[in-house]
Design an enzyme around this catalytic site. Structure first.
Site, short mmCIF file in Angstrom:
data_model
loop_
_atom_site.label_atom_id
_atom_site.label_comp_id
_atom_site.label_asym_id
_atom_site.label_seq_id
_atom_site.Cartn_x
_atom_site.Cartn_y
_atom_site.Cartn_z
N HIS A 83 0.83 -1.21 0.00
CA HIS A 83 0.00 0.00 0.00
C HIS A 83 0.86 1.26 0.00
CE1 HIS A 83 -3.30 -2.58 2.11
NE2 HIS A 83 -3.06 -2.97 0.88
N HIS A 240 -8.83 -2.01 -5.43
CA HIS A 240 -7.77 -2.33 -4.49
C HIS A 240 -6.78 -3.32 -5.10
CE1 HIS A 240 -5.76 -2.52 -0.64
NE2 HIS A 240 -5.61 -3.81 -0.88
N ASP A 244 -2.79 -2.83 -5.29
CA ASP A 244 -1.78 -3.82 -4.90
C ASP A 244 -0.81 -4.09 -6.04
OD1 ASP A 244 -2.63 -4.24 -2.30
OD2 ASP A 244 -3.77 -6.05 -2.76
N HIS A 266 -0.63 -11.17 -5.13
CA HIS A 266 0.77 -10.85 -4.89
C HIS A 266 1.72 -11.88 -5.51
CE1 HIS A 266 -0.44 -7.63 -2.31
NE2 HIS A 266 -1.09 -8.43 -1.49
#
Length: 302
Positions: A83, A240, A244, A266
């Site tokens: 973030h 979001h 990321d 991720h």
């Protein structure tokens, strides 16, 4: 004349503190200006018996489950960095010392907005050295089941992110964005991290999400959003995910290319970076921005 943009750092220190999302501990973070060529460096101020500096690089990633974790050769870690990195990427910050007195960054409200506001309050300083971009030269793709991430040449950074969840409250969503600071501020920065109710129980059973709450995450249960205030955007979930992605990509520096992800996360983001840097003919360093990229960068201080 060629468009050569200079490196940037902060105009002074910026301080924040809060509860870790997973660890549940209280941590304090201080961003400090750094000289040209330093890059982004986390400094674990609570570690004094060994090297406590952790450089932000793709090969320093040692964890991608639920968040991105970096480690140095001495085993010193810092996690949930994405973030903050997203805010730094959008703001064009190249050089920074980031002091932290714990293993995980504070969650704050679960988005990048508090970090972005800190950066904008302190201000950005252009430095003498030219900025170094990573220009993508050929397409590359990585896959994991029905998830994939692809990067291909463009004269600026472009993101195209799609998610698809069975939960009716989330469903299938897509966002496309050129994440300069203005677009980031308006469309991505305030999008919060999210979890499904059954995942929360599993995370807590595994010793994670100790600091998670409705104050720093959106919680979904089937077709319902449990947060009393609801969503900040109808498609906050995919926004979001794009946030990321931007943060994870910045581990490799400012990239000129189009990145497309479908059902990513991720792990896939990191796989794509490692695939890119694993092919010497797929990228090159450049300090000269195209006219389009220069226009995007003009909005950094807007």
């Amino acid at each position: 004349m060629p468009n050569v943009r200079r490196q940037s750092t902060l105009n002074g220190p910026a301080v924040t503190a809060g509860i870790e999302l997973h660890g549940g501990e209280h941590t304090r973070l201080v961003m400090r200006p750094a000289p040209t060529g330093t890059g982004l460096v986390f400094v674990r101020t609570d570690i004094t018996d060994r090297d406590n500096a952790i450089a932000v690089r793709p090969d320093a990633v040692t964890g991608v489950k639920n968040c991105t974790t970096l480690s140095n050769a001495g085993g010193v870690k810092v996690s949930t960095i994405e973030h903050l990195l997203a805010a730094l990427a959008a703001s064009g910050i190249d050089n920074l010392y980031i002091d932290i007195d714990g293993e995980e960054l504070p969650a704050l409200d679960g988005s990048s907005e508090p970090f972005l506001k800190l950066i904008e309050q302190v201000g950005i300083v252009r430095q003498a050295a030219p900025r170094r971009y990573v220009r993508v030269l050929k397409p590359l793709e990585v896959r994991n089941g029905d998830s994939f991430a692809r990067i291909e040449p463009r004269e600026r950074l472009e993101l195209d992110v799609t998610i698809d969840f069975e939960d009716k409250a989330i469903g299938k969503q897509r966002v496309e964005i050129v994440p300069n600071v203005r677009a980031f501020r308006e469309r991505l920065a305030s999008a919060r991290t999210f979890a499904r109710m059954h995942e929360v129980a599993a995370l807590q059973a595994a010793g994670l999400s100790k600091g998670g709450s409705l104050d720093n995450a959106v919680i979904v249960d089937g077709d319902q959003v449990l947060n009393p205030e609801g969503l900040r955007f109808a498609d906050e979930f995919v926004r979001h995910k794009a946030l990321d992605l931007l943060g994870d990509l910045y581990l490799g520096g400012p990239i000129l290319g189009r990145v497309t992800t479908v059902k990513g996360g991720h792990g896939l983001n990191h796989d794509l970076l490692m695939a890119l840097y694993g092919h010497a003919d797929a990228w090159e360093f450049t300090s000269v921005a195209t006219r389009s990229q220069a226009r995007e960068l003009e909005s950094v201080s807007a």
